[in-house]
Scaffold this motif. Sequence first.
Motif, mmCIF file in Angstrom:
data_model
loop_
_atom_site.group_PDB
_atom_site.id
_atom_site.type_symbol
_atom_site.label_atom_id
_atom_site.label_comp_id
_atom_site.label_asym_id
_atom_site.label_seq_id
_atom_site.Cartn_x
_atom_site.Cartn_y
_atom_site.Cartn_z
ATOM 1 N N LEU A 196 0.842 -1.182 0.000
ATOM 2 C CA LEU A 196 0.000 0.000 0.000
ATOM 3 C C LEU A 196 0.885 1.243 0.000
ATOM 4 N N ASN A 197 0.917 1.932 -1.123
ATOM 5 C CA ASN A 197 1.708 3.144 -1.210
ATOM 6 C C ASN A 197 0.879 4.255 -1.822
ATOM 7 N N ALA A 198 1.439 5.430 -1.881
ATOM 8 C CA ALA A 198 0.694 6.589 -2.366
ATOM 9 C C ALA A 198 0.244 6.420 -3.811
ATOM 10 N N ASP A 199 1.066 5.796 -4.647
ATOM 11 C CA ASP A 199 0.698 5.613 -6.052
ATOM 12 C C ASP A 199 -0.509 4.694 -6.190
ATOM 13 N N LEU A 200 -0.493 3.560 -5.479
ATOM 14 C CA LEU A 200 -1.613 2.628 -5.521
ATOM 15 C C LEU A 200 -2.888 3.303 -5.010
ATOM 16 N N TYR A 201 -2.754 4.015 -3.911
ATOM 17 C CA TYR A 201 -3.889 4.710 -3.283
ATOM 18 C C TYR A 201 -4.501 5.721 -4.260
ATOM 19 N N ARG A 202 -3.683 6.588 -4.833
ATOM 20 C CA ARG A 202 -4.176 7.645 -5.708
ATOM 21 C C ARG A 202 -4.689 7.073 -7.040
ATOM 22 N N THR A 203 -4.035 6.031 -7.554
ATOM 23 C CA THR A 203 -4.493 5.429 -8.807
ATOM 24 C C THR A 203 -5.878 4.833 -8.638
ATOM 25 N N TRP A 204 -6.086 4.112 -7.543
ATOM 26 C CA TRP A 204 -7.409 3.522 -7.303
ATOM 27 C C TRP A 204 -8.475 4.605 -7.138
ATOM 28 N N LEU A 205 -8.171 5.620 -6.353
ATOM 29 C CA LEU A 205 -9.143 6.693 -6.141
ATOM 30 C C LEU A 205 -9.491 7.399 -7.449
#
Length: 219
Positions: A196-205
């Motif tokens: 869980l990193n910022a890229d995964l978080y922002r891409t999903w959102l």
Amino acid sequence: YRISLRNQSNKNIVGLGVDVVAGGRVQITSKPRGIDGQSLIPAGKEYWLTVAAPNRAQPTPGGYVPTSPTDQQILIKAAVFDDGTYEGDAETAVAVRGYRAGEKMVLPRLIPLLESALNPSNADLREALRNLDAQVSSVGSDADPQIVRTLTSEFPQASDRRSSEIKETMEFTATTIKTTLLKEIHMLQNEEAQSLNADLYRTWLTKTRERYEKWLSRL
């Protein structure tokens, strides 16, 4: 069974009513609809409808085996168009209109939450997901009474039963969309710490918000 259907009208079909009848009784009923607010059968286009066959347990010397009735009929009992009009069974049209109204009601409540979650107040992604989880959970699924009254009035023989059907389908759809979003949030929460990193978080959102925005624009 797979049946090829052609929409010969000049309007997009957003939902169908399909019954499988055997022995004079409805065995299976379904209401296929387009995904994410899309048309099921655009004007002038074809669509492959997949229909399940009813099964029976037939006793044999070696035990029970599955069989299918021989006197089956597949009835296309209604087509609902993207302008709200329909041909055929009013009950199907009520359900399809209710489903779409539920989508149109709940998506504007969820999109702002996804937008604000793109800029969390702190760098703790798990805390941001917990906050989003709580916010989505608090979104109401109750049908707007005014929308229910308006939709009910558009059908012949408007009644309390018709109003109740529209209310139930709206709330079912709103609850289903909300539940699906919560499951996706929980999947992210269950990611390993290093995954869980910022890229995964922002891409999903971003993808989820864009999908919901396009979905809403089609309704």
